[in-house]
Design an enzyme around this catalytic site. Structure first.
Site, PDB file in Angstrom:
ATOM      1  N   LEU A  12      -6.589   2.012  -5.071  1.00  0.00           N
ATOM      2  CA  LEU A  12      -5.963   3.068  -5.867  1.00  0.00           C
ATOM      3  C   LEU A  12      -4.454   2.908  -5.725  1.00  0.00           C
ATOM      4  CD1 LEU A  12      -8.037   6.261  -4.953  1.00  0.00           C
ATOM      5  CD2 LEU A  12      -7.925   5.150  -7.180  1.00  0.00           C
ATOM      6  N   ASP A  13      -3.743   3.084  -6.814  1.00  0.00           N
ATOM      7  CA  ASP A  13      -2.290   3.076  -6.746  1.00  0.00           C
ATOM      8  C   ASP A  13      -1.818   4.264  -5.912  1.00  0.00           C
ATOM      9  OD1 ASP A  13      -2.092   0.866  -8.464  1.00  0.00           O
ATOM     10  OD2 ASP A  13      -2.138   2.153 -10.235  1.00  0.00           O
ATOM     11  N   HIS A  14      -0.589   4.185  -5.443  1.00  0.00           N
ATOM     12  CA  HIS A  14      -0.015   5.224  -4.595  1.00  0.00           C
ATOM     13  C   HIS A  14      -0.099   6.608  -5.246  1.00  0.00           C
ATOM     14  CE1 HIS A  14       2.618   7.234  -1.794  1.00  0.00           C
ATOM     15  NE2 HIS A  14       3.393   7.616  -2.799  1.00  0.00           N
ATOM     16  N   SER A  16      -2.270   7.608  -7.565  1.00  0.00           N
ATOM     17  CA  SER A  16      -3.604   7.910  -8.086  1.00  0.00           C
ATOM     18  C   SER A  16      -4.435   8.552  -6.982  1.00  0.00           C
ATOM     19  CB  SER A  16      -4.287   6.638  -8.588  1.00  0.00           C
ATOM     20  OG  SER A  16      -3.561   6.092  -9.661  1.00  0.00           O
TER      21      SER A  16
END
Length: 151
Positions: A12-14, A16
């Protein structure tokens, strides 16, 4: 006794939120993340603005991004989930601009793909929550909670 290695099945992106699978089964991690297996990933997305039917149709057909066209998606209007936890930091709030929610299911996983797709149709993502990877769901888990699964 040696503890088995644990691997994330995806990332997961930071900025998200949502489901992150950790597994000691390398074959499972590969099956869930390798693009050739095309495992569906479903996200709840809050976007800036009142999402138009035209934008939804474009998302469903696939969007042309700078790294090429995306595959068609399953995109449907959604309500803000009743189980949603507070976000820290909070999503920006502007009284004069509404927000919309949608559910989008991808069968590919490019870098920041959902955010780039919604921006390409004129509705930047404010909040992105992954709720499903393949058969695995977030169902009932709060932030920081875990669920141990077995075969």
């Amino acid at each position: 006794m040696r503890q088995k290695d644990v691997y994330p099945a995806g990332r997961l992106d930071h900025d998200s939120e949502g489901l992150l699978l950790l597994t000691d089964d390398g074959a499972l991690a590969h099956r869930l993340t390798d693009p050739k297996h095309k495992q569906p990933k479903t996200y709840l997305v809050q976007v800036d603005g009142a999402l138009s039917d035209e934008a939804m149709q474009t998302l469903r057909r696939g969007v042309v991004l700078n790294d090429g066209p995306t595959l068609p998606t399953i995109a449907v209007h959604a309500q803000e989930p009743s189980w949603l936890w507070p976000r820290d930091p909070p999503v920006r709030f502007r009284k004069s601009i509404p927000t919309s929610w949608l559910s989008i299911t991808l069968h590919e996983g490019r870098n920041r793909q959902v955010r780039r797709m919604t921006a390409a149709v004129g509705f930047p993502t404010l909040r992105l929550i992954r709720v499903r990877i393949g058969d695995y769901t977030l169902d009932g888990l709060a932030p920081g909670d875990t669920r141990v699964l077995s075969r």
